[in-house]
Motif scaffolding. Structure first.
Motif, PDB file in Angstrom:
ATOM      1  N   UNK A   1       0.768  -1.094   0.012  1.00  0.00           N
ATOM      2  CA  UNK A   1      -0.159  -0.171   0.024  1.00  0.00           C
ATOM      3  C   UNK A   1       0.778   1.399  -0.160  1.00  0.00           C
ATOM      4  N   UNK A   2       0.510   2.403  -0.808  1.00  0.00           N
ATOM      5  CA  UNK A   2       1.438   3.600  -0.802  1.00  0.00           C
ATOM      6  C   UNK A   2       1.480   4.140   0.467  1.00  0.00           C
TER       7      UNK A   2
ATOM      8  N   UNK B   1      10.627   2.322  -0.805  1.00  0.00           N
ATOM      9  CA  UNK B   1      10.381   1.049  -0.049  1.00  0.00           C
ATOM     10  C   UNK B   1       9.259   0.199  -0.836  1.00  0.00           C
ATOM     11  N   UNK B   2       8.824   0.660  -2.220  1.00  0.00           N
ATOM     12  CA  UNK B   2       7.844   0.005  -2.677  1.00  0.00           C
ATOM     13  C   UNK B   2       6.666  -0.314  -1.908  1.00  0.00           C
ATOM     14  N   UNK B   3       6.345   0.622  -1.189  1.00  0.00           N
ATOM     15  CA  UNK B   3       5.078   0.558  -0.585  1.00  0.00           C
ATOM     16  C   UNK B   3       5.125   0.008   0.742  1.00  0.00           C
ATOM     17  N   UNK B   4       4.011  -0.122   1.588  1.00  0.00           N
ATOM     18  CA  UNK B   4       4.033  -0.748   3.022  1.00  0.00           C
ATOM     19  C   UNK B   4       3.663  -2.363   2.529  1.00  0.00           C
ATOM     20  N   UNK B   5       4.815  -3.156   2.237  1.00  0.00           N
ATOM     21  CA  UNK B   5       4.654  -4.595   1.792  1.00  0.00           C
ATOM     22  C   UNK B   5       4.646  -5.397   3.021  1.00  0.00           C
TER      23      UNK B   5
ATOM     24  N   UNK C   1       1.643  10.787  14.676  1.00  0.00           N
ATOM     25  CA  UNK C   1       0.643  11.097  13.738  1.00  0.00           C
ATOM     26  C   UNK C   1       0.724  10.713  12.473  1.00  0.00           C
ATOM     27  N   UNK C   2       2.037  10.236  12.021  1.00  0.00           N
ATOM     28  CA  UNK C   2       2.494   9.976  10.727  1.00  0.00           C
ATOM     29  C   UNK C   2       1.883   8.559  10.666  1.00  0.00           C
ATOM     30  N   UNK C   3       2.088   7.704  11.880  1.00  0.00           N
ATOM     31  CA  UNK C   3       1.646   6.397  11.703  1.00  0.00           C
ATOM     32  C   UNK C   3       0.358   6.387  11.596  1.00  0.00           C
ATOM     33  N   UNK C   4      -0.648   7.025  12.318  1.00  0.00           N
ATOM     34  CA  UNK C   4      -2.069   7.179  12.086  1.00  0.00           C
ATOM     35  C   UNK C   4      -2.392   7.518  10.737  1.00  0.00           C
ATOM     36  N   UNK C   5      -1.721   8.391  10.257  1.00  0.00           N
ATOM     37  CA  UNK C   5      -2.185   9.153   8.892  1.00  0.00           C
ATOM     38  C   UNK C   5      -1.786   7.609   7.755  1.00  0.00           C
ATOM     39  N   UNK C   6      -0.929   6.990   7.927  1.00  0.00           N
ATOM     40  CA  UNK C   6      -0.409   5.908   7.078  1.00  0.00           C
ATOM     41  C   UNK C   6      -1.558   4.910   7.181  1.00  0.00           C
ATOM     42  N   UNK C   7      -1.896   4.516   8.487  1.00  0.00           N
ATOM     43  CA  UNK C   7      -2.903   3.651   8.701  1.00  0.00           C
ATOM     44  C   UNK C   7      -4.371   4.144   8.083  1.00  0.00           C
ATOM     45  N   UNK C   8      -4.370   5.312   8.200  1.00  0.00           N
ATOM     46  CA  UNK C   8      -5.915   5.768   7.751  1.00  0.00           C
ATOM     47  C   UNK C   8      -5.886   5.619   6.286  1.00  0.00           C
ATOM     48  N   UNK C   9      -4.677   6.049   5.363  1.00  0.00           N
ATOM     49  CA  UNK C   9      -4.903   5.752   4.185  1.00  0.00           C
ATOM     50  C   UNK C   9      -4.895   4.363   3.611  1.00  0.00           C
ATOM     51  N   UNK C  10      -4.687   3.443   4.470  1.00  0.00           N
ATOM     52  CA  UNK C  10      -4.830   2.238   4.123  1.00  0.00           C
ATOM     53  C   UNK C  10      -6.287   1.642   4.249  1.00  0.00           C
ATOM     54  N   UNK C  11      -6.781   2.428   5.380  1.00  0.00           N
ATOM     55  CA  UNK C  11      -8.212   1.978   5.896  1.00  0.00           C
ATOM     56  C   UNK C  11      -9.246   2.830   4.875  1.00  0.00           C
TER      57      UNK C  11
END
Length: 524
Positions: free
Chosen positions: A185-186, A196-200, A217-227
């Protein structure tokens, strides 16, 4: 014989070498006598326990005194004392015999184990062999049964496995040719997605930053983009697609429910968190988008566990629970830090008081094992040591904790707010591109570790809105602030052109990011 020894020398029942417990006695009658002997022995300097002492001890309990009389307790204890009068030196054997029979009886009753491999009243040879065993021999024999069972299934419950190197290699080659399973996921940053070729799956990437650098906050945003499958773009005045929605788990060690909800609401709506919290001139249009955002967020499979005190076992069990029940594809662990339970956990495992940096290294290593075991992406972060605030000259000692944590990660990012010194060095790039004033970066990602990847020792410069945790790329340089032009952005599903008016992220730490990244990379 054991009760007789206890009565003749009451200190034995309190001696760790010879003390028993209620599990050693099959009948309530024996349990009652043992309990009475223990209570009497605890009362002081008791030289000997007689039948009358036991009867007096239990006389206040109707059930106990009835049990005592119905089983001729007086005669039973008199016989025990008489038979043991000249044999108290054998208490070790009597104790071990009782314990030996207790173990096989408990194994049969509690574990429902077939103990005939050890004890069979109808097999004289087995009885003879059993009589030669000690209680420890019996316990080891039962434990070996469990070990044998576990070894049958060891590959099922661990990361260990074996294979022939050519097994499935043609399929692997075709995956490369057809570019299957290449990207995860990007990230918000398309350059990070390239690096990193996304979150593999099975990848563990760590961000290190100063306090206030936006780690959680960055981790929350990364997770939010996946969800999430959409976010609102205020430039286009429309909801834009962010790709398929994937279930995600976020493990928070600090932020509680309301804080997390505010960050996610700001990210999805594109309205800064502080404005939402104080309802600062929220327009009717903005309120409409906020209401729509809340409705979308209600449907998200974004799960959060608040876990201020944790161990690796607790985290592993939690992740496994969400994988089995909610099919999560990624987990974000707030940021790596110590906890009381973590110190206790590793002390119980090593019987040594480990230093904090050793504990954090072991914990980080365990996170990587969890990531591999459950085939998920795992993102986390770590805070830089306060020593970095002192001056611009960094030594390896100050970095030791961070180096240890990062050693087992697949990717290492040093995330630092852009300083005025950085902007002076970047001025030629900004002016030559004619973008000075629009895409001035305020966040820099020093890529110092990228296992198996092409891009490392580079800096990705981005423009980050800390109020919404939305981000756009600016450009990429090497550690000497020289522009890199041959790296491409990987665009998957969505793109933001801008994230609003943002300035330099205020921080009291002014450090040399390139020096720091080079020090961190030396441990790899």
């Amino acid at each position: 014989m054991l009760f007789g020894c206890y009565c003749l020398n009451p200190r034995y029942v309190l001696d760790e070498k010879y003390s028993t417990n209620e599990n050693d006695y099959p009948e309530n009658f024996h349990k009652m006598i043992w309990g009475a002997i223990v209570n009497i022995a605890k009362k002081g300097n008791v030289k000997k326990i007689t039948p009358i002492d036991i009867e007096n001890e239990i006389s206040q309990f109707n059930t106990a005194i009835s049990l005592w009389k119905n089983n001729d307790g007086w005669g039973y204890i008199e016989s025990a004392i008489d038979m043991s009068s000249d044999k108290t030196m054998n208490i070790g054997k009597y104790y071990d015999d009782v314990r030996k029979y207790s173990i096989v009886r408990n194994a049969a009753e509690s574990l429902k184990m077939d103990i005939s491999f050890l004890y069979d009243e109808n097999d004289d040879e087995k009885l003879e062999a059993f009589n030669r065993l000690t209680s420890m021999d019996v316990l080891n024999a039962i434990n070996n049964k469990f070990m044998d069972f576990k070894s049958m299934w060891k590959n099922r419950f661990s990361d260990n496995y074996s294979f022939k190197v050519g097994d499935g290699i043609t399929n692997r080659l075709n995956e490369h040719k057809e570019q299957q399973n290449v990207y995860g996921y990007p990230f918000q940053s398309r350059y990070l997605t390239t690096v990193y070729r996304g979150m593999r799956p099975k990848k563990y990437i760590l961000r290190s930053s100063v306090s206030g650098g936006g780690k959680t906050r960055n981790s929350l945003a990364d997770g939010c983009n996946m969800v999430s499958d959409r976010i609102y773009d205020w430039n286009k005045k429309e909801w834009i697609s962010t790709g398929d929605s994937q279930p995600v788990l976020f493990i928070s060690t600090e932020l509680e429910k309301e804080e997390i909800q505010d960050i996610i609401l700001a990210h999805v709506s594109g309205i800064e968190q502080e404005r939402i919290e104080i309802w600062d001139d929220i327009t009717p249009e903005e309120e409409k988008i906020l209401n729509e955002s809340a409705k979308y967020i209600e449907t998200y499979e974004y799960y959060v566990e608040y876990m201020p005190d944790f161990t690796i076992d607790l985290i592993s069990e939690t992740i496994e629970k969400y994988i089995l029940n909610y099919k999560i594809v990624a987990c974000f662990f707030d940021y790596i830090n110590d906890s009381p339970s973590l110190y206790e956990y590793y002390y119980n495992k090593t019987h040594t008081r480990l230093r904090t940096d050793q504990i954090l290294f072991l914990f980080s290593e365990s996170l990587k094992l969890v990531c591999n075991k459950f085939n998920i992406y795992l993102g986390s972060s770590t805070q830089l040591n306060d020593n970095y605030k002192e001056d611009g000259n960094k030594d390896a000692g100050a970095l030791k904790g961070s180096k240890a944590i990062i050693e087992k990660a697949d990717g290492g990012i040093l995330a630092l707010p852009v300083t005025h010194k950085d902007l002076k060095k970047l001025k030629p790039i900004l002016e030559s591109n004619g973008s000075f004033g629009k895409l001035i970066p305020n966040m820099s990602y020093y890529i110092f570790k990228n296992r198996g990847g092409k891009w490392h020792n580079i800096i990705i410069w981005t423009k980050l809105n800390m109020g919404t945790m939305r981000e756009v790329d600016c450009f990429v340089t090497n550690y000497n602030y020289e522009l890199i032009t041959d790296i491409e952005q990987t665009l998957i599903d969505f793109k933001l052109d801008d994230v609003g008016d943002v300035g330099i992220i205020e921080t009291d730490v002014d450090i040399s990011g390139s020096d720091l990244a080079m020090e961190l990379s030396k441990s790899i």
